[in-house]
Write a protein that holds these residues in place. Structure first.
Motif, PDB file in Angstrom:
ATOM      1  N   UNK A  93      -8.961 -10.091  -7.757  1.00  0.00           N
ATOM      2  CA  UNK A  93      -9.294  -9.567  -7.067  1.00  0.00           C
ATOM      3  C   UNK A  93      -9.935  -8.575  -7.211  1.00  0.00           C
ATOM      4  N   UNK A  94     -11.424  -7.315  -6.100  1.00  0.00           N
ATOM      5  CA  UNK A  94     -11.835  -6.149  -5.855  1.00  0.00           C
ATOM      6  C   UNK A  94     -10.819  -5.793  -5.679  1.00  0.00           C
ATOM      7  N   UNK A  95      -9.541  -4.714  -6.401  1.00  0.00           N
ATOM      8  CA  UNK A  95      -9.218  -3.902  -5.219  1.00  0.00           C
ATOM      9  C   UNK A  95      -9.145  -2.440  -5.947  1.00  0.00           C
ATOM     10  N   UNK A  96      -9.029  -1.515  -4.370  1.00  0.00           N
ATOM     11  CA  UNK A  96      -8.592  -0.082  -4.911  1.00  0.00           C
ATOM     12  C   UNK A  96      -6.861  -0.134  -5.310  1.00  0.00           C
ATOM     13  N   UNK A  97      -6.774   0.541  -6.195  1.00  0.00           N
ATOM     14  CA  UNK A  97      -5.268   1.030  -6.561  1.00  0.00           C
ATOM     15  C   UNK A  97      -4.933   2.419  -6.320  1.00  0.00           C
ATOM     16  N   UNK A  98      -4.335   2.409  -5.467  1.00  0.00           N
ATOM     17  CA  UNK A  98      -3.756   4.082  -4.811  1.00  0.00           C
ATOM     18  C   UNK A  98      -1.861   4.208  -5.816  1.00  0.00           C
ATOM     19  N   UNK A  99      -2.023   5.066  -6.521  1.00  0.00           N
ATOM     20  CA  UNK A  99      -0.364   5.124  -7.074  1.00  0.00           C
ATOM     21  C   UNK A  99      -0.350   6.619  -5.485  1.00  0.00           C
ATOM     22  N   UNK A 100       1.136   6.630  -6.067  1.00  0.00           N
ATOM     23  CA  UNK A 100       1.117   8.018  -4.943  1.00  0.00           C
ATOM     24  C   UNK A 100       2.411   8.540  -5.360  1.00  0.00           C
ATOM     25  N   UNK A 101       2.773   9.525  -6.069  1.00  0.00           N
ATOM     26  CA  UNK A 101       4.451  10.012  -5.730  1.00  0.00           C
ATOM     27  C   UNK A 101       5.033  10.628  -4.599  1.00  0.00           C
ATOM     28  N   UNK A 102       5.810  10.041  -4.564  1.00  0.00           N
ATOM     29  CA  UNK A 102       7.338   9.268  -3.213  1.00  0.00           C
ATOM     30  C   UNK A 102       6.775  10.575  -2.856  1.00  0.00           C
ATOM     31  N   UNK A 103       6.164  11.199  -2.239  1.00  0.00           N
ATOM     32  CA  UNK A 103       6.347  12.689  -1.187  1.00  0.00           C
ATOM     33  C   UNK A 103       4.577  12.366  -0.444  1.00  0.00           C
ATOM     34  N   UNK A 104       5.215  12.981   1.129  1.00  0.00           N
ATOM     35  CA  UNK A 104       4.664  12.831   2.267  1.00  0.00           C
ATOM     36  C   UNK A 104       3.400  13.183   1.911  1.00  0.00           C
ATOM     37  N   UNK A 105       3.307  14.244   1.748  1.00  0.00           N
ATOM     38  CA  UNK A 105       1.759  15.042   1.504  1.00  0.00           C
ATOM     39  C   UNK A 105       1.296  14.583   0.476  1.00  0.00           C
ATOM     40  N   UNK A 147      12.114   7.067   0.852  1.00  0.00           N
ATOM     41  CA  UNK A 147      10.336   6.818   0.029  1.00  0.00           C
ATOM     42  C   UNK A 147      10.547   5.343  -0.060  1.00  0.00           C
ATOM     43  N   UNK A 148      12.032   4.293  -0.084  1.00  0.00           N
ATOM     44  CA  UNK A 148      12.191   3.138  -0.264  1.00  0.00           C
ATOM     45  C   UNK A 148      11.819   2.619   1.400  1.00  0.00           C
ATOM     46  N   UNK A 149      12.476   2.751   2.087  1.00  0.00           N
ATOM     47  CA  UNK A 149      12.209   2.397   3.953  1.00  0.00           C
ATOM     48  C   UNK A 149      11.049   2.329   4.085  1.00  0.00           C
ATOM     49  N   UNK A 150      10.154   3.580   3.548  1.00  0.00           N
ATOM     50  CA  UNK A 150       9.214   4.346   4.738  1.00  0.00           C
ATOM     51  C   UNK A 150       7.881   3.015   3.729  1.00  0.00           C
ATOM     52  N   UNK A 151       8.110   2.765   2.688  1.00  0.00           N
ATOM     53  CA  UNK A 151       7.592   1.330   1.210  1.00  0.00           C
ATOM     54  C   UNK A 151       7.847  -0.058   2.127  1.00  0.00           C
ATOM     55  N   UNK A 197       4.721  -2.438   3.607  1.00  0.00           N
ATOM     56  CA  UNK A 197       4.597  -3.403   3.317  1.00  0.00           C
ATOM     57  C   UNK A 197       4.382  -4.375   5.096  1.00  0.00           C
ATOM     58  N   UNK A 198       5.203  -4.653   5.903  1.00  0.00           N
ATOM     59  CA  UNK A 198       5.960  -4.944   6.565  1.00  0.00           C
ATOM     60  C   UNK A 198       4.391  -5.117   7.273  1.00  0.00           C
ATOM     61  N   UNK A 199       3.880  -3.785   7.685  1.00  0.00           N
ATOM     62  CA  UNK A 199       2.738  -3.199   8.850  1.00  0.00           C
ATOM     63  C   UNK A 199       1.156  -4.164   8.134  1.00  0.00           C
ATOM     64  N   UNK A 200       1.219  -4.107   6.709  1.00  0.00           N
ATOM     65  CA  UNK A 200       0.400  -4.899   6.448  1.00  0.00           C
ATOM     66  C   UNK A 200       0.269  -5.324   5.133  1.00  0.00           C
ATOM     67  N   UNK A 201       1.010  -5.901   5.569  1.00  0.00           N
ATOM     68  CA  UNK A 201       1.828  -7.641   4.833  1.00  0.00           C
ATOM     69  C   UNK A 201       0.302  -8.197   3.448  1.00  0.00           C
ATOM     70  N   UNK A 202      -0.577  -7.973   3.989  1.00  0.00           N
ATOM     71  CA  UNK A 202      -2.001  -8.162   2.892  1.00  0.00           C
ATOM     72  C   UNK A 202      -2.103  -7.130   1.609  1.00  0.00           C
ATOM     73  N   UNK A 203      -1.473  -6.581   2.395  1.00  0.00           N
ATOM     74  CA  UNK A 203      -1.789  -5.583   0.923  1.00  0.00           C
ATOM     75  C   UNK A 203      -0.686  -5.353   0.023  1.00  0.00           C
ATOM     76  N   UNK A 204      -0.701  -5.583  -1.491  1.00  0.00           N
ATOM     77  CA  UNK A 204       0.491  -5.020  -2.349  1.00  0.00           C
ATOM     78  C   UNK A 204       0.795  -3.688  -2.182  1.00  0.00           C
ATOM     79  N   UNK A 205       2.523  -3.594  -2.295  1.00  0.00           N
ATOM     80  CA  UNK A 205       2.782  -2.228  -2.868  1.00  0.00           C
ATOM     81  C   UNK A 205       3.931  -2.469  -3.354  1.00  0.00           C
ATOM     82  N   UNK A 206       4.031  -1.309  -4.857  1.00  0.00           N
ATOM     83  CA  UNK A 206       4.591  -1.806  -5.062  1.00  0.00           C
ATOM     84  C   UNK A 206       5.612  -0.241  -5.498  1.00  0.00           C
TER      85      UNK A 206
END
Length: 185
Positions: free
Chosen positions: A61-73, A114-118, A122-131
Motif C-alpha cells: 500500500x502507499x503509506x506514510x510512516x510516522x516514526x516518533x520518540x515516545x514523547x508528547x512534544x 506511552x503504551x496506554x496512549x498507543x 490504535x482503538x480510535x484509528x483501527x485502520x492505521x498500523x501502530x507499532x
C-alpha cells in the motif's frame, strides 16, 4: 589562520552529517528491521493484542510512516500532517498510515503512559498500523535522531518517495498530501 580554517571545516562536516543522520534513500526501500517486543498493536474486540512486526510488511500500500520518540512534544510536531491525512480520506484499500512509537526514547518514568496512549490511539484509528518499539530497533536500523520524529512516504512497492526528520512545514504537509494523492491513483 590555517588551524581556524581546519577547525571550521571539521565543525561544518560534523554539523552537516548530524542534520542528515538517517540512512534512508529516495527511491529505495527502508532498511529491514523487526520489532519483537511489543510490536504491532492489533484490536481484538475491546482489547489490544501485540504481534511481532517486520518492515517488509510496509509494501503493498502507499503509506506514510510516522516514526516518533515516545514523547508528547514529539508526537505533536507533525499533528498537522495527521489531520490533513484524515481530512483527505484516502482509499483505505490503497493507503495506510504506519505510526512507529519508540518507547525506548520516552521521558524517564512515562513508559506506561506511552503504551496506554498507543493503545488508545490504535482503538480510535483501527485502520492505521501502530507499532510500539520498546527497544529502539527501528531508530537504530534507520539511524534516526533521538527525541525527534520522522515522516516517510512509501509507494506501494515500499520505495521511499519523501523523507523528512523533524517537524514538517505547512508547505511540506501539502507536498506529502499531494504526493499521496498521486501515488494512490
Amino acid at each position: 589562520m590555517k588551524k581556524l580554517t581546519s577547525l571550521l571545516g571539521i565543525v561544518t562536516i560534523l554539523y552537516s552529517t548530524s542534520l542528515f543522520a538517517h540512512n534512508i534513500q529516495l527511491n529505495s526501500p527502508l532498511a529491514t528491521v523487526s520489532v519483537a517486543k511489543d510490536g504491532e498493536l492489533m484490536v481484538k474486540g475491546d482489547d489490544i493484542a501485540y504481534q511481532a512486526w517486520h518492515s517488509a510488511q510496509l509494501a503493498g500500500k502507499v503509506r506514510v510512516v510516522n516514526h516518533i520518540a515516545g514523547r508528547r512534544d514529539v508526537k505533536e510536531r507533525n499533528q498537522a500532517l495527521i489531520e490533513a491525512i484524515k481530512g483527505a480520506q484516502f482509499d483505505r484499500t490503497k493507503y495506510q498510515t504506519t505510526t512507529i512509537i519508540n518507547a525506548d526514547d520516552a521521558t524517564f518514568g512515562t513508559g506506561s503512559f506511552v503504551k496506554s496512549g498507543a493503545e488508545k490511539g490504535k482503538k480510535a484509528n483501527a485502520h492505521s498500523q501502530v507499532v510500539l518499539d520498546q527497544s529502539g530497533a527501528v531508530k537504530a536500523a534507520w539511524q534516526l535522531k533521538e527525541k525527534d520524529s520522522l515522516v516517510v512516504v512509501l509507494d506501494k512497492a515500499g520505495k521511499v518517495k519523501f523523507v523528512h526528520e523533524g517537524a514538517l512545514s505547512a508547505a511540506q504537509v501539502q507536498e506529502v498530501i499531494g504526493l499521496i494523492g498521486e501515488l494512490v491513483k
